[in-house]
Design a protein around this motif. Structure first.
Motif, PDB file in Angstrom:
ATOM      1  N   ALA A 147      51.389  99.491  64.441  1.00 16.44           N
ATOM      2  CA  ALA A 147      51.147  98.144  63.915  1.00 16.44           C
ATOM      3  C   ALA A 147      52.081  97.936  62.734  1.00 16.44           C
ATOM      4  N   ALA A 148      52.523  96.708  62.513  1.00 17.38           N
ATOM      5  CA  ALA A 148      53.441  96.418  61.417  1.00 17.38           C
ATOM      6  C   ALA A 148      53.009  95.142  60.708  1.00 17.38           C
ATOM      7  N   GLU A 149      53.075  95.155  59.378  1.00 16.70           N
ATOM      8  CA  GLU A 149      52.767  93.993  58.554  1.00 16.70           C
ATOM      9  C   GLU A 149      53.985  93.680  57.695  1.00 16.70           C
ATOM     10  N   LEU A 150      54.331  92.409  57.601  1.00 18.93           N
ATOM     11  CA  LEU A 150      55.519  91.980  56.869  1.00 18.93           C
ATOM     12  C   LEU A 150      55.142  91.363  55.536  1.00 18.93           C
ATOM     13  N   GLY A 151      55.838  91.767  54.490  1.00 23.75           N
ATOM     14  CA  GLY A 151      55.658  91.184  53.166  1.00 23.75           C
ATOM     15  C   GLY A 151      56.980  91.196  52.413  1.00 23.75           C
ATOM     16  N   ALA A 169      65.870  92.842  42.876  1.00 21.41           N
ATOM     17  CA  ALA A 169      66.334  92.067  44.024  1.00 21.41           C
ATOM     18  C   ALA A 169      65.211  91.986  45.058  1.00 21.41           C
ATOM     19  N   PRO A 170      65.067  90.866  45.747  1.00 22.41           N
ATOM     20  CA  PRO A 170      63.981  90.754  46.732  1.00 22.41           C
ATOM     21  C   PRO A 170      64.315  91.487  48.026  1.00 22.41           C
ATOM     22  N   ALA A 171      63.303  92.024  48.662  1.00 26.53           N
ATOM     23  CA  ALA A 171      63.474  92.722  49.926  1.00 26.53           C
ATOM     24  C   ALA A 171      62.263  92.480  50.803  1.00 26.53           C
ATOM     25  N   PHE A 172      62.493  92.505  52.111  1.00 30.38           N
ATOM     26  CA  PHE A 172      61.370  92.534  53.031  1.00 30.38           C
ATOM     27  C   PHE A 172      60.728  93.920  52.967  1.00 30.38           C
ATOM     28  N   ARG A 173      59.405  93.950  53.035  1.00 30.10           N
ATOM     29  CA  ARG A 173      58.680  95.217  53.128  1.00 30.10           C
ATOM     30  C   ARG A 173      57.858  95.188  54.411  1.00 30.10           C
ATOM     31  N   VAL A 174      58.209  96.063  55.325  1.00 30.89           N
ATOM     32  CA  VAL A 174      57.461  96.192  56.568  1.00 30.89           C
ATOM     33  C   VAL A 174      56.599  97.447  56.455  1.00 30.89           C
ATOM     34  N   VAL A 175      55.279  97.267  56.493  1.00 26.36           N
ATOM     35  CA  VAL A 175      54.350  98.394  56.471  1.00 26.36           C
ATOM     36  C   VAL A 175      54.048  98.748  57.933  1.00 26.36           C
ATOM     37  N   ARG A 176      54.547  99.899  58.356  1.00 26.38           N
ATOM     38  CA  ARG A 176      54.384 100.328  59.745  1.00 26.38           C
ATOM     39  C   ARG A 176      53.448 101.541  59.804  1.00 26.38           C
ATOM     40  N   THR A 188      52.243 106.616  58.296  1.00 25.32           N
ATOM     41  CA  THR A 188      52.488 105.264  57.799  1.00 25.32           C
ATOM     42  C   THR A 188      53.803 105.252  57.049  1.00 25.32           C
ATOM     43  N   ALA A 189      54.442 104.103  57.023  1.00 25.92           N
ATOM     44  CA  ALA A 189      55.773 104.021  56.414  1.00 25.92           C
ATOM     45  C   ALA A 189      55.995 102.657  55.792  1.00 25.92           C
ATOM     46  N   ASP A 190      56.837 102.630  54.762  1.00 28.26           N
ATOM     47  CA  ASP A 190      57.340 101.393  54.171  1.00 28.26           C
ATOM     48  C   ASP A 190      58.807 101.264  54.546  1.00 28.26           C
ATOM     49  N   LEU A 191      59.179 100.185  55.219  1.00 27.50           N
ATOM     50  CA  LEU A 191      60.570  99.886  55.522  1.00 27.50           C
ATOM     51  C   LEU A 191      61.021  98.804  54.549  1.00 27.50           C
ATOM     52  N   LEU A 192      62.019  99.103  53.733  1.00 29.15           N
ATOM     53  CA  LEU A 192      62.537  98.144  52.763  1.00 29.15           C
ATOM     54  C   LEU A 192      63.886  97.627  53.255  1.00 29.15           C
ATOM     55  N   LEU A 193      63.958  96.317  53.490  1.00 25.96           N
ATOM     56  CA  LEU A 193      65.146  95.692  54.068  1.00 25.96           C
ATOM     57  C   LEU A 193      65.652  94.610  53.111  1.00 25.96           C
ATOM     58  N   VAL A 200      64.181  88.730  60.050  1.00 23.90           N
ATOM     59  CA  VAL A 200      63.044  89.311  60.763  1.00 23.90           C
ATOM     60  C   VAL A 200      62.624  88.305  61.826  1.00 23.90           C
ATOM     61  N   ARG A 201      62.679  88.738  63.084  1.00 21.40           N
ATOM     62  CA  ARG A 201      62.309  87.864  64.187  1.00 21.40           C
ATOM     63  C   ARG A 201      61.066  88.452  64.859  1.00 21.40           C
ATOM     64  N   LEU A 202      59.983  87.703  64.848  1.00 18.18           N
ATOM     65  CA  LEU A 202      58.744  88.167  65.427  1.00 18.18           C
ATOM     66  C   LEU A 202      58.763  87.996  66.943  1.00 18.18           C
ATOM     67  N   ALA A 203      58.268  88.997  67.645  1.00 19.48           N
ATOM     68  CA  ALA A 203      58.235  88.928  69.100  1.00 19.48           C
ATOM     69  C   ALA A 203      57.209  87.882  69.534  1.00 19.48           C
TER      70      ALA A 203
END
Length: 204
Positions: A147-151, A169-176, A188-193, A200-203
């Motif tokens: 599961a992934a949550e975007l912030g 600087a701002p970044a997307f944080r995806v909690v996977r 669990t992981a934090d992806l910082l983009l 970020v394109r949601l399916a």
């Protein structure tokens, strides 16, 4: 004082570049020329140029001309669980005690010792594209779902340095979070983009 001044100069130069005073491929003034224009020591300008090179705004080698860099390729994240197709470098692998947040994400007690790894994902040009920090307990095994949550977050000094960006600087944080066949969290992981390098394109 010098540190605050060189960061301020870096910010001013970035604004001048964004305003079109210098275009991608244009050479910036030498350190001596810009120092004379701004009334500062050439070393202060050198530090500002170093900061902007780390941020990917400038290109060029130490003691040589620096140029406005071409914008980095913008990538699109559609699958937060897909393997990274390019080079990666592990930057931290120290175990840690589970915080309240990590404990909740993994379904363990706070304070439990977790395995940890931070990986820097590089683009084909060798520039940092994403930071992935993962936490898990016991052996790292295969998972059945995720599961992934975007912030959004502001980068810490350490994160910004790793990504070559300015602090805050701002970044997307995806909690996977990855789960086993029974729905139990395994990792669990934090992806910082960085927002300037990712969409970020949601399916559907």
């Amino acid at each position: 004082m010098t540190e605050a001044r060189h960061r301020r100069i870096a910010g001013d130069l970035r604004r001048r570049i964004d305003a079109g005073e210098w275009l991608p491929g244009d050479a910036l003034p030498s350190r001596a020329e810009l120092a004379a224009e701004l009334g500062v020591h050439p070393q202060t300008v050198r530090l500002a140029y170093v900061l902007l090179r780390r941020a990917g705004v400038l290109e060029g080698q130490e003691r040589k001309a620096v140029y406005v860099a071409h914008p980095p390729a913008v990538r699109t994240l559609t699958d937060a669980d897909a393997p990274w197709p390019f080079a990666c470098e592990a930057t931290d692998s120290r175990s840690c005690a589970a915080s309240e947040e990590l404990a909740a994400r993994l379904g363990v007690a706070a304070g439990v010792v977790l395995r940890h790894e931070t990986v820097e994902c590089l683009d084909p040009g060798g520039r940092s594209a994403m930071l992935v920090s993962s936490w898990w307990r016991g052996r790292r095994g295969p998972h059945a779902s995720f599961a992934a949550e975007l912030g959004c977050v502001e980068l810490t000094e350490e994160q910004a340095h790793a990504l070559g960006l300015l602090v805050d600087a701002p970044a997307f944080r995806v909690v996977r979070t990855r789960f086993d066949h029974d729905g139990r969290p395994l990792e669990t992981a934090d992806l910082l983009l960085p927002m300037d390098r990712w969409l970020v394109r949601l399916a559907s």
